[in-house]
Enzyme design. Structure first.
Site, mmCIF file in Angstrom:
data_model
loop_
_atom_site.group_PDB
_atom_site.id
_atom_site.type_symbol
_atom_site.label_atom_id
_atom_site.label_comp_id
_atom_site.label_asym_id
_atom_site.label_seq_id
_atom_site.Cartn_x
_atom_site.Cartn_y
_atom_site.Cartn_z
ATOM 1 N N PRO A 1 36.743 34.155 40.811
ATOM 2 C CG PRO A 1 36.592 31.998 39.875
ATOM 3 C CD PRO A 1 36.668 33.347 39.704
ATOM 4 C CB CYS B 1 43.193 25.211 41.690
ATOM 5 S SG CYS B 1 43.515 25.203 43.341
ATOM 6 C CE LYS C 1 40.069 32.574 37.181
ATOM 7 N NZ LYS C 1 40.870 31.922 38.189
ATOM 8 N N GLY D 1 44.820 38.434 35.257
ATOM 9 C CA GLY D 1 46.270 38.347 36.103
ATOM 10 C C GLY D 1 46.719 39.910 35.973
ATOM 11 N N GLY E 1 40.780 39.571 40.382
ATOM 12 C CA GLY E 1 40.785 39.038 41.668
ATOM 13 C C GLY E 1 41.756 39.923 42.790
ATOM 14 N NE ARG E 2 46.880 38.043 42.670
ATOM 15 C CZ ARG E 2 48.078 38.310 42.373
ATOM 16 N NH1 ARG E 2 48.825 37.902 42.794
ATOM 17 N NH2 ARG E 2 48.288 38.295 40.981
HETATM 18 C C1 LIG Z 1 42.608 33.911 47.963
HETATM 19 C C2 LIG Z 1 42.477 33.495 46.503
HETATM 20 C C3 LIG Z 1 41.756 32.422 46.312
HETATM 21 C C4 LIG Z 1 41.326 31.950 44.776
HETATM 22 N N1 LIG Z 1 40.568 31.046 44.800
HETATM 23 C C5 LIG Z 1 40.404 30.820 43.393
HETATM 24 C C6 LIG Z 1 39.428 29.622 42.853
HETATM 25 O O1 LIG Z 1 38.477 29.146 43.764
HETATM 26 N N2 LIG Z 1 39.068 29.441 41.731
HETATM 27 C C7 LIG Z 1 39.907 29.808 40.655
HETATM 28 O O2 LIG Z 1 39.510 29.748 39.625
HETATM 29 N N3 LIG Z 1 40.742 30.800 40.928
HETATM 30 C C8 LIG Z 1 40.807 31.385 42.525
HETATM 31 N N4 LIG Z 1 41.757 32.199 42.596
HETATM 32 C C9 LIG Z 1 42.838 32.657 41.548
HETATM 33 C C10 LIG Z 1 41.856 33.963 40.890
HETATM 34 O O3 LIG Z 1 40.770 33.688 40.537
HETATM 35 C C11 LIG Z 1 42.821 34.560 39.691
HETATM 36 O O4 LIG Z 1 42.907 33.629 38.772
HETATM 37 C C12 LIG Z 1 44.293 35.142 40.332
HETATM 38 O O5 LIG Z 1 44.156 35.527 41.566
HETATM 39 C C13 LIG Z 1 45.003 35.784 39.163
HETATM 40 O O6 LIG Z 1 44.077 37.155 39.080
HETATM 41 P P1 LIG Z 1 44.625 38.590 39.794
HETATM 42 O O7 LIG Z 1 45.906 38.788 39.390
HETATM 43 O O8 LIG Z 1 43.597 39.632 39.228
HETATM 44 O O9 LIG Z 1 44.373 38.154 41.283
HETATM 45 C C14 LIG Z 1 42.185 32.581 43.779
HETATM 46 C C15 LIG Z 1 43.180 33.791 44.259
HETATM 47 C C16 LIG Z 1 43.070 34.082 45.473
HETATM 48 C C17 LIG Z 1 44.216 35.256 45.721
#
Ligand SMILES: Cc1cc2nc3c(=O)[nH]c(=O)nc-3n(C[C@H](O)[C@H](O)[C@H](O)COP(=O)(O)O)c2cc1C
Length: 380
Positions: free
Chosen positions: A19, A104, A146, A208, A231-232
């Protein structure tokens, strides 16, 4: 590796779109689903906002017509609101999965004890999870949570959170291998994911720093996680879901899709088109602007063109600008495996409510938890 089972929900491949507030709306989820398979989670919405019928919250709860498995992340700090919101999601919105946000790191949220701050209050966490699970049970809807490793290295919460989740009947726990203090800086700690896998019997989803499909396979091999949350890595790269599905189907690192600029251009157009379908052309184009840099990362497209794309206000204008891009330009190999999206710096201090660390209960004398805001749109 086979799919992922979350309670009664079967996901064909063990991949979850993380998300992301402001990103994972109906249009983006549809775009990702057009490329691959997995579970695509809606942007975070607030429990109280949903219960009180807040308009912004309702606008975010939109699903694509082809979205047969509706998955929503709820934010909440009050067990009663979270329970009621879960019921509304199941009963009125037909969701098939509810995820709860306890990760968050945004100061505005942790200051009130929400998001990544909340698991410090073990009893409150348990109550919230129990309320959500009880509300979802009549609909056979799995609830997941999460979270992060903890507030900082001296205040880790993830092992307790895993135990509490399991005791509360949660179907799976996703762990982002960073603390709140780290925000998005440094490297995700996959060893913590392995620790959690060893600590609980419910499925653990690792999160992550998955930038390519090979990273996802490596994470599962290294940690024993039941699946991954991405995510990213998929910002401006919806095709990553194709690579992820293929890699998990083969059990190997799989092929890396390398779209040329012409193919990327077509995806940009599709993304904008879907946003406009869901939000109307003006808002859709505005929303699309933030994705331009991610799509074009590493390509040669000049600064002037990027600036114009960043101001695009209609699909016709978008088409004119995209036409300038050289369709034969190959995908920039330098981008493979490279971090994208938010990174930033660690925080010196996590902003918490006064006295937050004094005890780990959180229910207070009335057993009610914390007062919750109606609208909170910054996820993370
Ligand atoms: C722009 C943005 C918005 C995010 N919003 C949420 C969110 O609403 N809820 C949540 O649990 N994590 C949120 N995250 C965190 C991601 O879900 C994820 O846990 C985090 O980016 C690490 O994963 P990654 O390395 O694959 O990006 C957000 C991350 C980004 C970059």
């Amino acid at each position: 590796m086979t799919g992922l089972r979350l309670g009664t929900l079967e996901v064909p491949t063990p991949v979850v779109l993380a998300p992301m507030a402001g990103i994972t709306n109906a249009a983006y989820r549809r775009l990702c689903a057009e490329h691959g398979a997995g579970l695509y989670v809606c942007e975070m919405i607030t429990s109280r906002g949903l219960v009180e019928g807040d308009e912004t919250t309702k606008r975010m709860l939109v699903f694509d017509e082809l979205e047969t498995v509706r998955s929503v992340q709820l934010y909440g700090t009050d067990p009663t609101y979270v329970g009621q919101a879960t019921k509304i999601l199941c009963e009125e919105y037909g969701v098939a999965h509810v995820d709860l946000n306890f990760g968050c790191p945004v100061p505005k949220v942790t200051r009130k004890g929400g998001g990544g701050a909340l698991p410090w209050k073990r009893n409150l966490l348990g109550r919230i999870l129990e309320e959500a699970v009880a509300a979802a049970a009549p609909y056979d809807v799995p609830v997941t949570m999460k979270t992060r490793k903890g507030l900082d290295d001296d205040h880790l919460t993830y092992l307790d959170a895993g135990r509490i989740a399991q005791e509360s009947g949660v179907a799976a726990i996703a762990l982002h291998g960073r603390t709140v203090a780290q925000a998005y800086s440094g490297q995700a700690d996959w060893d913590a994911i392995a620790d959690l896998v060893a600590h609980v019997d419910i499925p653990v989803l690792g999160n992550g720093d998955i930038w390519e499909a090979a990273d996802a396979v490596r994470m599962v091999e290294q940690t024993g996680a039941a699946g991954v949350v991405v995510g990213r890595g998929c910002l401006g790269r919806p095709w990553l879901f194709r690579d992820l599905a293929a890699a998990f189907a083969d059990g190997g690192p799989g092929e890396t899709t390398l779209p040329n600029l012409g193919e990327v251009r077509a995806m940009m157009r599709r993304h904008a088109e879907l946003l406009c379908e869901h939000m109307g052309e003006e808002r859709g184009c505005k929303e699309f602007r933030k994705h331009v840099t991610w799509y074009l990362k590493g390509f040669r497209a000049g600064g002037e063109l990027r600036r114009s794309l960043g101001l695009v206000d209609s699909l016709a204008a978008l088409d004119d600008l995209l036409a300038v891009l050289d369709p034969d330009e190959p995908f920039p190999a330098s981008e493979l495996g490279a971090p994208r999206g938010r990174q930033g710096a660690p925080r010196h201090k996590v902003v918490l409510p006064e006295g937050w660390l004094d005890d780990t209960d959180g229910l207070g004398e009335d057993g009610c938890g914390l007062l919750e805001d109606v609208s909170e749109t910054t996820g993370g």
